[in-house]
Design an enzyme around this catalytic site. Structure first.
Site, mmCIF file in Angstrom:
data_model
loop_
_atom_site.group_PDB
_atom_site.id
_atom_site.type_symbol
_atom_site.label_atom_id
_atom_site.label_comp_id
_atom_site.label_asym_id
_atom_site.label_seq_id
_atom_site.Cartn_x
_atom_site.Cartn_y
_atom_site.Cartn_z
ATOM 1 N N ASP A 1 36.707 19.901 -60.246
ATOM 2 C CA ASP A 1 35.302 20.231 -60.007
ATOM 3 C C ASP A 1 34.626 18.959 -59.494
ATOM 4 O O ASP A 1 34.357 18.049 -60.277
ATOM 5 C CB ASP A 1 34.672 20.709 -61.313
ATOM 6 C CG ASP A 1 33.153 20.839 -61.265
ATOM 7 O OD1 ASP A 1 32.595 20.859 -60.169
ATOM 8 O OD2 ASP A 1 32.538 20.907 -62.351
ATOM 9 N N HIS B 1 35.328 20.769 -66.870
ATOM 10 C CA HIS B 1 34.703 19.523 -67.335
ATOM 11 C C HIS B 1 35.538 18.822 -68.411
ATOM 12 O O HIS B 1 35.030 17.978 -69.146
ATOM 13 C CB HIS B 1 33.275 19.755 -67.843
ATOM 14 C CG HIS B 1 32.281 19.890 -66.736
ATOM 15 N ND1 HIS B 1 30.929 19.683 -66.903
ATOM 16 C CD2 HIS B 1 32.443 20.202 -65.427
ATOM 17 C CE1 HIS B 1 30.300 19.870 -65.752
ATOM 18 N NE2 HIS B 1 31.205 20.190 -64.849
ATOM 19 N N GLU C 1 25.334 16.847 -57.445
ATOM 20 C CA GLU C 1 25.312 18.169 -58.075
ATOM 21 C C GLU C 1 25.453 18.069 -59.578
ATOM 22 O O GLU C 1 24.821 18.839 -60.324
ATOM 23 C CB GLU C 1 26.428 19.038 -57.482
ATOM 24 C CG GLU C 1 26.346 20.508 -57.865
ATOM 25 C CD GLU C 1 27.021 20.836 -59.184
ATOM 26 O OE1 GLU C 1 26.813 21.962 -59.690
ATOM 27 O OE2 GLU C 1 27.758 19.987 -59.726
ATOM 28 N N GLU C 2 26.280 17.141 -60.057
ATOM 29 C CA GLU C 2 26.534 17.053 -61.496
ATOM 30 C C GLU C 2 25.294 16.637 -62.291
ATOM 31 O O GLU C 2 25.243 16.839 -63.501
ATOM 32 C CB GLU C 2 27.688 16.075 -61.767
ATOM 33 C CG GLU C 2 29.053 16.541 -61.264
ATOM 34 C CD GLU C 2 29.583 17.778 -61.968
ATOM 35 O OE1 GLU C 2 28.889 18.311 -62.857
ATOM 36 O OE2 GLU C 2 30.691 18.226 -61.641
ATOM 37 N N ASP D 1 32.698 26.255 -55.811
ATOM 38 C CA ASP D 1 32.745 25.423 -57.012
ATOM 39 C C ASP D 1 33.726 26.052 -57.989
ATOM 40 O O ASP D 1 34.458 26.980 -57.633
ATOM 41 C CB ASP D 1 31.344 25.282 -57.615
ATOM 42 C CG ASP D 1 31.123 23.912 -58.255
ATOM 43 O OD1 ASP D 1 32.055 23.426 -58.930
ATOM 44 O OD2 ASP D 1 30.033 23.340 -58.094
#
Length: 397
Positions: free
Chosen positions: A189, A324, A223-224, A244
Protein backbone atom coordinates in the site's frame (compact mmCIF):
# COMPACT_ATOMS: atom_id res chain seq x y z
CA UNK A 1 -13.26 -1.41 -25.52
CA UNK A 2 -9.97 -3.32 -25.61
CA UNK A 3 -8.43 -5.61 -23.00
CA UNK A 4 -4.70 -5.08 -23.38
CA UNK A 5 -1.96 -7.60 -22.66
CA UNK A 6 -0.15 -6.79 -19.39
CA UNK A 7 3.59 -7.39 -19.11
CA UNK A 8 3.63 -9.24 -15.78
CA UNK A 9 7.45 -9.36 -15.65
CA UNK A 10 7.53 -5.57 -16.01
CA UNK A 11 4.86 -5.24 -13.31
CA UNK A 12 6.85 -7.41 -10.91
CA UNK A 13 10.17 -5.66 -11.54
CA UNK A 14 8.56 -2.23 -11.31
CA UNK A 15 7.13 -3.12 -7.91
CA UNK A 16 10.51 -4.40 -6.72
CA UNK A 17 12.18 -1.16 -7.82
CA UNK A 18 9.57 0.97 -6.06
CA UNK A 19 9.81 -1.00 -2.82
CA UNK A 20 13.58 -0.45 -2.78
CA UNK A 21 13.11 3.34 -2.47
CA UNK A 22 12.19 4.66 1.02
CA UNK A 23 9.25 7.05 0.74
CA UNK A 24 7.35 7.76 3.96
CA UNK A 25 5.10 10.80 3.68
CA UNK A 26 7.29 13.89 3.76
CA UNK A 27 10.26 12.07 2.26
CA UNK A 28 9.13 11.35 -1.30
CA UNK A 29 11.57 13.27 -3.53
CA UNK A 30 13.56 10.22 -4.63
CA UNK A 31 10.58 8.06 -5.51
CA UNK A 32 9.07 10.97 -7.45
CA UNK A 33 12.33 11.26 -9.37
CA UNK A 34 12.26 7.52 -10.05
CA UNK A 35 8.72 7.58 -11.46
CA UNK A 36 9.46 10.67 -13.57
CA UNK A 37 12.48 8.93 -15.09
CA UNK A 38 10.34 5.91 -15.90
CA UNK A 39 7.76 8.15 -17.57
CA UNK A 40 10.59 9.74 -19.55
CA UNK A 41 11.74 6.28 -20.62
CA UNK A 42 8.23 5.38 -21.73
CA UNK A 43 7.93 8.67 -23.61
CA UNK A 44 4.96 9.98 -21.61
CA UNK A 45 4.39 13.70 -21.01
CA UNK A 46 4.12 14.68 -17.35
CA UNK A 47 4.18 17.67 -15.03
CA UNK A 48 5.61 17.82 -11.52
CA UNK A 49 4.11 19.95 -8.75
CA UNK A 50 6.19 22.02 -6.36
CA UNK A 51 6.25 19.27 -3.73
CA UNK A 52 6.59 16.36 -6.13
CA UNK A 53 3.18 15.00 -7.10
CA UNK A 54 3.09 13.86 -10.72
CA UNK A 55 0.42 14.38 -13.39
CA UNK A 56 1.08 12.44 -16.60
CA UNK A 57 -1.17 12.53 -19.64
CA UNK A 58 -2.01 10.09 -22.42
CA UNK A 59 -3.95 11.96 -25.13
CA UNK A 60 -7.28 10.43 -26.11
CA UNK A 61 -9.42 10.52 -29.23
CA UNK A 62 -11.32 13.37 -27.57
CA UNK A 63 -10.08 15.73 -24.85
CA UNK A 64 -13.21 15.69 -22.67
CA UNK A 65 -14.67 14.42 -20.41
CA UNK A 66 -11.20 13.42 -19.29
CA UNK A 67 -10.52 10.46 -17.02
CA UNK A 68 -7.87 10.05 -14.33
CA UNK A 69 -6.28 7.13 -12.52
CA UNK A 70 -4.53 7.83 -9.21
CA UNK A 71 -2.21 6.04 -6.77
CA UNK A 72 0.04 7.37 -4.05
CA UNK A 73 3.83 7.16 -3.81
CA UNK A 74 4.07 7.78 -0.07
CA UNK A 75 4.03 5.10 2.59
CA UNK A 76 3.72 4.76 6.33
CA UNK A 77 6.76 5.56 8.45
CA UNK A 78 7.79 7.36 11.62
CA UNK A 79 9.47 10.50 12.90
CA UNK A 80 11.82 11.04 15.84
CA UNK A 81 9.93 12.55 18.77
CA UNK A 82 12.82 12.77 21.26
CA UNK A 83 16.36 11.64 21.99
CA UNK A 84 16.19 9.50 25.12
CA UNK A 85 18.73 9.41 27.98
CA UNK A 86 19.40 5.72 27.30
CA UNK A 87 20.60 6.44 23.76
CA UNK A 88 17.39 5.22 22.14
CA UNK A 89 14.89 7.22 20.07
CA UNK A 90 11.23 7.91 20.82
CA UNK A 91 8.99 7.76 17.75
CA UNK A 92 5.66 9.05 16.51
CA UNK A 93 4.02 7.38 13.51
CA UNK A 94 3.65 8.89 10.06
CA UNK A 95 0.21 7.81 8.93
CA UNK A 96 -2.10 5.53 10.86
CA UNK A 97 -0.55 2.20 11.82
CA UNK A 98 -0.16 0.17 14.95
CA UNK A 99 2.99 -0.02 17.05
CA UNK A 100 2.22 -3.74 17.18
CA UNK A 101 3.60 -3.96 13.63
CA UNK A 102 6.50 -1.64 14.42
CA UNK A 103 7.98 -3.97 17.02
CA UNK A 104 10.92 -5.83 15.51
CA UNK A 105 10.99 -3.75 12.32
CA UNK A 106 14.28 -2.81 10.76
CA UNK A 107 14.41 0.85 9.86
CA UNK A 108 16.50 3.61 8.31
CA UNK A 109 16.96 6.99 10.00
CA UNK A 110 17.62 9.91 7.68
CA UNK A 111 19.55 12.76 9.30
CA UNK A 112 21.28 15.78 7.81
CA UNK A 113 24.57 14.05 8.68
CA UNK A 114 23.69 10.87 6.80
CA UNK A 115 21.61 7.72 7.15
CA UNK A 116 21.69 5.12 9.92
CA UNK A 117 20.01 1.77 10.33
CA UNK A 118 18.24 0.59 13.44
CA UNK A 119 15.59 -1.66 14.97
CA UNK A 120 12.30 -0.72 16.63
CA UNK A 121 12.02 -2.60 19.92
CA UNK A 122 9.58 -2.76 22.84
CA UNK A 123 10.81 -0.98 25.96
CA UNK A 124 11.24 -4.36 27.61
CA UNK A 125 12.79 -6.42 24.84
CA UNK A 126 14.86 -9.06 26.61
CA UNK A 127 13.26 -12.10 28.19
CA UNK A 128 16.53 -12.80 29.99
CA UNK A 129 16.13 -9.47 31.76
CA UNK A 130 12.40 -9.00 32.19
CA UNK A 131 11.09 -12.58 32.06
CA UNK A 132 7.27 -12.56 31.72
CA UNK A 133 7.16 -8.76 31.79
CA UNK A 134 7.91 -8.72 28.07
CA UNK A 135 4.50 -10.29 27.43
CA UNK A 136 2.64 -7.89 29.73
CA UNK A 137 3.90 -4.64 28.18
CA UNK A 138 1.03 -2.63 26.62
CA UNK A 139 0.93 -2.02 22.87
CA UNK A 140 1.43 1.55 21.68
CA UNK A 141 3.95 4.04 20.41
CA UNK A 142 4.76 5.03 23.99
CA UNK A 143 6.04 1.49 24.58
CA UNK A 144 8.53 1.17 21.72
CA UNK A 145 11.86 2.81 20.97
CA UNK A 146 14.35 2.81 18.12
CA UNK A 147 17.78 1.32 18.76
CA UNK A 148 20.23 2.94 16.34
CA UNK A 149 23.08 0.84 14.94
CA UNK A 150 25.76 3.25 16.13
CA UNK A 151 27.61 4.07 19.35
CA UNK A 152 24.89 5.73 21.38
CA UNK A 153 24.78 5.18 25.15
CA UNK A 154 22.98 8.45 25.91
CA UNK A 155 21.37 11.47 24.28
CA UNK A 156 24.73 13.29 24.01
CA UNK A 157 26.05 10.47 21.83
CA UNK A 158 22.94 10.80 19.64
CA UNK A 159 23.58 14.53 19.27
CA UNK A 160 27.17 13.81 18.22
CA UNK A 161 25.86 11.48 15.52
CA UNK A 162 23.75 14.32 14.16
CA UNK A 163 20.42 12.77 15.07
CA UNK A 164 17.70 15.37 15.67
CA UNK A 165 14.07 15.57 16.63
CA UNK A 166 11.92 15.41 13.50
CA UNK A 167 14.24 13.20 11.48
CA UNK A 168 12.39 10.81 9.18
CA UNK A 169 12.36 7.06 9.84
CA UNK A 170 11.60 4.70 6.97
CA UNK A 171 10.51 1.13 7.73
CA UNK A 172 12.37 -1.47 5.67
CA UNK A 173 9.89 -3.33 3.41
CA UNK A 174 11.69 -6.72 3.45
CA UNK A 175 9.88 -7.91 0.29
CA UNK A 176 9.45 -11.52 -0.79
CA UNK A 177 8.22 -12.44 -4.27
CA UNK A 178 7.17 -16.08 -4.17
CA UNK A 179 7.02 -18.45 -7.13
CA UNK A 180 3.30 -19.10 -6.52
CA UNK A 181 2.44 -15.45 -7.18
CA UNK A 182 2.15 -14.25 -3.60
CA UNK A 183 4.03 -11.09 -2.61
CA UNK A 184 4.79 -10.36 1.05
CA UNK A 185 6.16 -6.97 2.02
CA UNK A 186 5.52 -3.77 3.87
CA UNK A 187 4.37 -0.79 1.81
CA UNK A 188 2.47 -2.75 -0.85
CA UNK A 189 0.00 0.00 0.00
CA UNK A 190 0.41 1.66 -2.36
CA UNK A 191 3.52 0.89 -4.35
CA UNK A 192 1.61 -2.02 -5.85
CA UNK A 193 -0.96 0.47 -7.11
CA UNK A 194 1.78 2.58 -8.69
CA UNK A 195 3.20 -0.53 -10.39
CA UNK A 196 -0.27 -1.37 -11.72
CA UNK A 197 -0.64 2.11 -13.20
CA UNK A 198 2.76 2.07 -14.89
CA UNK A 199 2.07 -1.41 -16.29
CA UNK A 200 -1.30 -0.38 -17.70
CA UNK A 201 0.24 2.76 -19.18
CA UNK A 202 2.98 0.65 -20.79
CA UNK A 203 0.32 -1.64 -22.29
CA UNK A 204 -1.35 1.32 -24.03
CA UNK A 205 2.01 2.34 -25.48
CA UNK A 206 3.16 -1.18 -26.44
CA UNK A 207 -0.03 -1.86 -28.40
CA UNK A 208 -0.32 1.70 -29.73
CA UNK A 209 -3.88 2.04 -28.41
CA UNK A 210 -5.37 5.48 -27.87
CA UNK A 211 -7.78 6.02 -24.97
CA UNK A 212 -11.31 7.14 -25.71
CA UNK A 213 -10.71 10.48 -24.01
CA UNK A 214 -7.67 12.16 -22.48
CA UNK A 215 -6.40 10.00 -19.65
CA UNK A 216 -4.42 11.41 -16.75
CA UNK A 217 -2.15 9.28 -14.55
CA UNK A 218 -1.77 10.88 -11.13
CA UNK A 219 0.83 9.99 -8.51
CA UNK A 220 0.31 11.70 -5.16
CA UNK A 221 2.70 12.08 -2.22
CA UNK A 222 0.66 12.56 0.97
CA UNK A 223 -2.24 10.09 0.93
CA UNK A 224 -1.21 8.39 4.17
CA UNK A 225 -1.66 11.66 6.05
CA UNK A 226 -5.00 12.48 4.40
CA UNK A 227 -4.06 14.96 1.66
CA UNK A 228 -3.80 12.71 -1.40
CA UNK A 229 -5.30 14.04 -4.61
CA UNK A 230 -6.53 17.29 -3.07
CA UNK A 231 -4.69 19.63 -5.45
CA UNK A 232 -3.61 17.78 -8.59
CA UNK A 233 -6.82 17.56 -10.64
CA UNK A 234 -7.59 19.74 -13.65
CA UNK A 235 -11.08 21.07 -14.51
CA UNK A 236 -11.48 18.78 -17.53
CA UNK A 237 -11.15 15.63 -15.39
CA UNK A 238 -14.69 14.33 -14.85
CA UNK A 239 -13.94 10.87 -13.43
CA UNK A 240 -11.28 9.80 -10.94
CA UNK A 241 -10.52 6.13 -10.30
CA UNK A 242 -8.21 5.44 -7.36
CA UNK A 243 -6.14 2.26 -7.15
CA UNK A 244 -5.29 1.20 -3.60
CA UNK A 245 -5.47 -1.75 -1.23
CA UNK A 246 -8.58 -3.68 -0.30
CA UNK A 247 -8.98 -5.06 3.20
CA UNK A 248 -8.98 -8.86 3.08
CA UNK A 249 -10.17 -9.86 6.55
CA UNK A 250 -13.08 -11.58 8.29
CA UNK A 251 -16.29 -9.65 7.67
CA UNK A 252 -14.97 -8.18 4.40
CA UNK A 253 -15.52 -9.32 0.81
CA UNK A 254 -12.07 -8.31 -0.47
CA UNK A 255 -9.87 -11.06 -1.90
CA UNK A 256 -6.23 -11.39 -2.86
CA UNK A 257 -7.35 -12.50 -6.32
CA UNK A 258 -9.12 -10.45 -8.96
CA UNK A 259 -10.38 -6.90 -8.54
CA UNK A 260 -12.16 -5.71 -5.43
CA UNK A 261 -14.48 -2.79 -6.20
CA UNK A 262 -15.12 -0.58 -3.20
CA UNK A 263 -18.70 0.65 -3.14
CA UNK A 264 -18.07 2.96 -0.19
CA UNK A 265 -15.64 3.88 2.57
CA UNK A 266 -15.73 5.98 5.73
CA UNK A 267 -16.40 9.11 3.65
CA UNK A 268 -19.53 7.61 2.04
CA UNK A 269 -20.57 5.87 -1.19
CA UNK A 270 -18.50 6.15 -4.35
CA UNK A 271 -20.15 7.45 -7.51
CA UNK A 272 -23.19 5.33 -8.34
CA UNK A 273 -22.70 5.30 -12.10
CA UNK A 274 -18.93 4.98 -12.25
CA UNK A 275 -18.73 2.04 -9.86
CA UNK A 276 -21.44 0.19 -11.76
CA UNK A 277 -19.71 0.89 -15.05
CA UNK A 278 -16.52 -0.63 -13.63
CA UNK A 279 -18.39 -3.72 -12.45
CA UNK A 280 -19.98 -4.08 -15.89
CA UNK A 281 -16.57 -3.83 -17.57
CA UNK A 282 -15.35 -6.66 -15.33
CA UNK A 283 -18.33 -8.82 -16.29
CA UNK A 284 -17.98 -8.13 -20.00
CA UNK A 285 -14.26 -8.94 -20.01
CA UNK A 286 -14.31 -11.94 -17.64
CA UNK A 287 -12.23 -10.12 -15.02
CA UNK A 288 -12.75 -11.75 -11.62
CA UNK A 289 -14.17 -9.22 -9.22
CA UNK A 290 -16.06 -8.71 -6.00
CA UNK A 291 -17.55 -5.72 -4.22
CA UNK A 292 -16.82 -4.50 -0.71
CA UNK A 293 -17.50 -1.62 1.68
CA UNK A 294 -14.69 -0.30 3.88
CA UNK A 295 -15.52 1.17 7.30
CA UNK A 296 -12.14 2.52 8.47
CA UNK A 297 -10.64 3.61 5.18
CA UNK A 298 -10.10 6.60 2.93
CA UNK A 299 -8.15 7.09 -0.30
CA UNK A 300 -6.97 9.68 -2.81
CA UNK A 301 -10.55 9.87 -4.09
CA UNK A 302 -11.82 11.05 -0.70
CA UNK A 303 -9.28 13.86 -0.45
CA UNK A 304 -10.18 15.06 -3.95
CA UNK A 305 -13.89 15.31 -3.15
CA UNK A 306 -13.27 16.88 0.25
CA UNK A 307 -11.08 19.51 -1.45
CA UNK A 308 -14.07 20.49 -3.59
CA UNK A 309 -13.40 18.63 -6.84
CA UNK A 310 -16.66 17.93 -8.72
CA UNK A 311 -15.61 14.55 -10.09
CA UNK A 312 -17.14 11.13 -10.16
CA UNK A 313 -15.00 8.86 -7.99
CA UNK A 314 -14.41 5.13 -7.74
CA UNK A 315 -11.97 2.90 -5.92
CA UNK A 316 -10.60 -0.34 -7.35
CA UNK A 317 -8.33 -2.41 -5.15
CA UNK A 318 -6.02 -5.38 -4.79
CA UNK A 319 -6.95 -7.36 -1.69
CA UNK A 320 -4.31 -7.03 1.03
CA UNK A 321 -4.05 -9.37 3.98
CA UNK A 322 -2.90 -7.52 7.15
CA UNK A 323 -3.03 -4.05 5.61
CA UNK A 324 -0.69 -1.48 7.20
CA UNK A 325 1.25 -4.37 8.72
CA UNK A 326 3.13 -7.27 7.15
CA UNK A 327 1.10 -7.13 3.97
CA UNK A 328 0.43 -9.91 1.47
CA UNK A 329 -1.07 -9.70 -2.02
CA UNK A 330 -1.14 -11.87 -5.15
CA UNK A 331 0.04 -11.03 -8.64
CA UNK A 332 -3.33 -12.17 -10.02
CA UNK A 333 -5.00 -9.13 -8.45
CA UNK A 334 -2.38 -6.73 -9.81
CA UNK A 335 -2.66 -8.09 -13.35
CA UNK A 336 -6.47 -8.01 -13.12
CA UNK A 337 -6.39 -4.36 -12.06
CA UNK A 338 -4.09 -3.41 -14.92
CA UNK A 339 -6.41 -5.19 -17.36
CA UNK A 340 -9.40 -3.34 -15.92
CA UNK A 341 -7.62 0.01 -16.36
CA UNK A 342 -7.02 -0.87 -20.02
CA UNK A 343 -10.67 -1.67 -20.77
CA UNK A 344 -11.83 1.35 -18.78
CA UNK A 345 -9.53 3.65 -20.73
CA UNK A 346 -10.82 2.33 -24.08
CA UNK A 347 -14.50 2.13 -23.10
CA UNK A 348 -17.13 4.51 -24.43
CA UNK A 349 -18.31 7.57 -22.52
CA UNK A 350 -21.93 7.08 -21.52
CA UNK A 351 -22.44 10.40 -19.76
CA UNK A 352 -21.49 12.93 -22.43
CA UNK A 353 -22.83 15.76 -20.28
CA UNK A 354 -19.78 15.30 -18.02
CA UNK A 355 -17.70 17.12 -20.63
CA UNK A 356 -19.07 20.33 -19.15
CA UNK A 357 -18.60 21.50 -15.59
CA UNK A 358 -22.07 23.07 -15.63
CA UNK A 359 -25.01 22.42 -17.92
CA UNK A 360 -28.78 22.09 -17.99
CA UNK A 361 -30.84 19.07 -16.96
CA UNK A 362 -30.56 17.76 -20.50
CA UNK A 363 -28.40 14.63 -20.49
CA UNK A 364 -28.41 14.31 -16.69
CA UNK A 365 -28.30 10.78 -15.30
CA UNK A 366 -31.07 8.62 -13.87
CA UNK A 367 -31.04 6.10 -11.04
CA UNK A 368 -33.63 3.28 -11.02
CA UNK A 369 -36.41 3.62 -8.46
CA UNK A 370 -38.99 1.18 -9.85
CA UNK A 371 -39.73 -2.18 -8.29
CA UNK A 372 -37.29 -4.88 -9.33
CA UNK A 373 -39.94 -6.70 -11.34
CA UNK A 374 -40.69 -3.56 -13.34
CA UNK A 375 -37.06 -3.02 -14.31
CA UNK A 376 -36.95 -6.27 -16.29
CA UNK A 377 -37.84 -6.27 -19.94
CA UNK A 378 -40.29 -9.14 -20.61
CA UNK A 379 -38.66 -9.76 -23.97
CA UNK A 380 -35.04 -9.94 -22.88
CA UNK A 381 -35.29 -10.40 -19.11
CA UNK A 382 -32.33 -8.06 -18.80
CA UNK A 383 -32.22 -5.08 -16.43
CA UNK A 384 -32.84 -1.69 -17.94
CA UNK A 385 -29.75 0.53 -17.92
CA UNK A 386 -29.16 2.63 -14.83
CA UNK A 387 -28.08 5.64 -16.88
CA UNK A 388 -30.20 7.23 -19.58
CA UNK A 389 -28.34 9.91 -21.50
CA UNK A 390 -29.95 12.31 -23.95
CA UNK A 391 -28.09 13.55 -26.98
CA UNK A 392 -25.85 16.44 -26.09
CA UNK A 393 -26.35 19.73 -27.85
CA UNK A 394 -23.69 20.57 -30.39
CA UNK A 395 -20.67 22.30 -28.83
CA UNK A 396 -21.55 25.40 -30.83
CA UNK A 397 -24.83 25.67 -28.94
Amino acid sequence: MTLLAIDVDYLSQTLKNLLAIPSPTGFTDEIARHVCKELDRLGVFYELTRRGAIRAKLPGKSPKPARAIVSHLDTLGAQIKSLKPNGRLELVPIGTWSARFAEGARASIFTESGAFTGTILPLKASGHTYNDEIDNLPIGWNYVELRIDAYARNDDDLHKLGVEVGDIVAIDPQPEFLDNGFIVSRHLDNKAGVAVMLSALKAFLDEDVQPTVDMFWLFTIAEETGHGASSILTPEIASLVAIDNGTSAPGQQSEEFGVTISMGDETGPFDYHLTRKIAQLCRENAIKHQKDVFRYYRSDAASAVEAGADVRTALITFGVDASHGYERIHMHALRSLAELVSVYGTSSVEIQRDAREFSSLKGFTNQPTDDAAQTLSPETKKPKPDVLVDEMEEEAD
